[in-house]
Enzyme design. Structure first.
Site, PDB file in Angstrom:
ATOM      1  N   LYS A 192       0.932  -1.103  -0.119  1.00 14.42           N
ATOM      2  CA  LYS A 192      -0.205   0.070   0.098  1.00 14.42           C
ATOM      3  C   LYS A 192       0.884   1.350   0.031  1.00 14.42           C
ATOM      4  O   LYS A 192       2.186   1.188   0.434  1.00 14.42           O
ATOM      5  CB  LYS A 192      -0.767   0.113   1.179  1.00 14.42           C
TER       6      LYS A 192
HETATM    7  C1  LIG Z   1      -5.743  -3.968   1.069  1.00 10.81           C
HETATM    8  C2  LIG Z   1      -7.353  -3.383   0.854  1.00 10.81           C
HETATM    9  C3  LIG Z   1      -8.208  -3.947   2.107  1.00 10.81           C
HETATM   10  C4  LIG Z   1      -7.660  -4.546   3.074  1.00 10.81           C
HETATM   11  O1  LIG Z   1      -6.315  -4.415   3.739  1.00 10.81           O
HETATM   12  P1  LIG Z   1      -5.731  -5.655   4.495  1.00 10.81           P
HETATM   13  O2  LIG Z   1      -4.723  -4.823   5.231  1.00 10.81           O
HETATM   14  O3  LIG Z   1      -5.054  -6.444   3.337  1.00 10.81           O
HETATM   15  O4  LIG Z   1      -6.434  -6.444   5.438  1.00 10.81           O
HETATM   16  C5  LIG Z   1      -9.279  -3.233   2.010  1.00 10.81           C
HETATM   17  N1  LIG Z   1      -9.931  -2.751   1.025  1.00 10.81           N
HETATM   18  C6  LIG Z   1      -9.227  -2.243   0.029  1.00 10.81           C
HETATM   19  C7  LIG Z   1      -9.901  -1.524  -0.882  1.00 10.81           C
HETATM   20  C8  LIG Z   1      -7.906  -2.691   0.107  1.00 10.81           C
HETATM   21  O5  LIG Z   1      -7.187  -2.314  -1.190  1.00 10.81           O
END
Ligand SMILES: *Cc1c(COP(=O)(O)O)cnc(C)c1O
Length: 384
Positions: A192
């Protein structure tokens, strides 16, 4: 040319190695692995950066979303509207809490939730809207907040992909993604825009009471030691991850700027290509000015109009260029979430996008030579 990667965590780490290693050593020396001072410090720093009153760190972005909904006391049978075109986590937690997910279509140019589709989906049972700021750009928050106010709904921003992005409201007011709704969630998954080196997440809100409720929920529903007032969960950001995030947060704007620069270069190369649609930047200055921070390009996603998307993906892979299809199946067609209430004609855009979209390598370490190589490969193949 350096090997092209979808995300280059190693290259980014090299630039902050000293800070990261020092912070990790500090945590090791302190042995305060859970709820150490690094966690509190990171929370404060992120509150300041985002301009929100409360950041509550937790274990991952999926938990963050779930805890938002628990904190709002949504109850079984309550309907929650979200986008059909997003990562499954968004709808997963709605279903897990026995709430009723209501998936709606998205906009063709921004990939974000379609306002008229939300409006059509609102019923007396609707309690919340979950806009996902997909690929790094905010959904139409002017319209969403207006609808929410009119129908007395909560807005839960899924900000997993857009940390650092800004939305410019029609009245000129600017706010960071995650600071606009009643509550918001984010993820610090390594890839991210603000990623740690494991799992991590956080919840944001400006509401003091909600923040208090949520701080208890993340800690077994405990407001006083060993007094469990509500059913909670165990969801923590550990001190090691907080230390890493503290080293990265001061660089977030620079990282996002690098992504934006790479996106602009891609789009420049693709200008005038008849079979390619480049991502649209909506807010404020349309991305023209140097300081524009409306889009943070978690992904750089093209639409391929001549039905060659899958072959293009294969061609890129064969030539050493990784790419991704986010997302290949609409959520309303996923086995776990099929529901007789959905009609195919309600999802024309998502059904089209899943056939057309392709995301190119996007990270903070992309250089001009790599971008030129990738765009040439795409253009040559698409026009053949
Ligand atoms: C990555 C993501 C999540 C979940 O995050 P995690 O930390 O992997 O649980 C939720 N919503 C969106 C749109 C994402 O891209």
């Amino acid at each position: 040319m350096k090997k092209i990667q979808m995300v280059d965590l190693k290259g980014q780490y090299e630039g902050i190695k000293n800070q990261v290693n020092t912070s990790i050593s500090e945590v090791l020396d302190s042995t305060a692995f859970i709820n150490g001072p690094q966690v509190h410090a990171f929370q404060k720093e992120l509150e300041e950066y985002l301009g929100v009153k409360h950041v509550i760190p937790c274990a991952n972005g999926t938990d963050a979303l779930q805890i938002c909904m628990m904190g709002l006391r949504l109850e079984p049978g309550d309907e929650v509207i979200t986008a059909d075109f997003t990562f499954a986590a968004t709808v997963e937690v709605i279903a897990l809490l026995n709430l009723t997910p209501v998936l709606v279509d998205v906009e063709i140019d921004t990939f974000n939730i379609d306002i008229s589709a939300i409006e059509k989906a609102i019923t007396p049972k609707t309690k919340a809207i979950v806009p996902v700021h997909l690929f790094g750009q905010c959904a139409n928050m002017d319209a969403i907040m207006e609808l929410a106010e009119k129908h007395n709904l909560y807005v839960i921003e899924d900000n997993a992909q857009a940390i650092g992005a800004t939305h410019t409201f029609q009245n000129g007011k600017k706010q960071k993604a995650g600071a606009m709704g009643h509550v918001a969630s984010t993820s610090f998954f390594p890839s991210k825009n603000l990623g740690c080196y494991g799992d991590g997440g956080a919840i944001f809100t400006n509401d003091d009471d909600l923040a208090h409720t949520i701080r208890g929920i993340v800690n077994h529903g405990m407001y006083k030691r060993y007094h469990h007032d509500v059913v909670g969960v165990n969801s923590r950001l550990d001190s090691m991850q907080a230390a890493i995030l503290r080293a990265k947060l001061p660089n977030l704007d620079v990282y996002n700027e690098k992504r934006r620069e790479a996106a602009k270069k891609y789009s420049k190369f693709f200008e005038g290509e008849p079979n390619i649609v480049t991502p649209k930047m909506v807010s404020g200055c349309e991305g023209i000015c140097d300081s524009c921070d409306c889009h943070v390009f978690h992904q750089y996603t093209l639409r391929v109009l001549n039905e060659k998307r899958d072959k293009l993906a294969q061609h890129l892979n064969e030539n050493g260029v990784p790419c991704g299809v986010y997302y290949p199946i609409p959520l309303h067609k996923q086995k776990a979430y099929v529901d007789e209430r959905y009609k195919e004609e309600d999802f024309p855009v998502t059904n089209k996008l899943v056939e057309e979209v392709i995301s190119l390598p996007m990270h903070t370490e992309l250089d001009d030579e790599q971008i030129e190589f990738i765009t040439k490969l795409v253009i040559e193949f698409i026009n053949k």
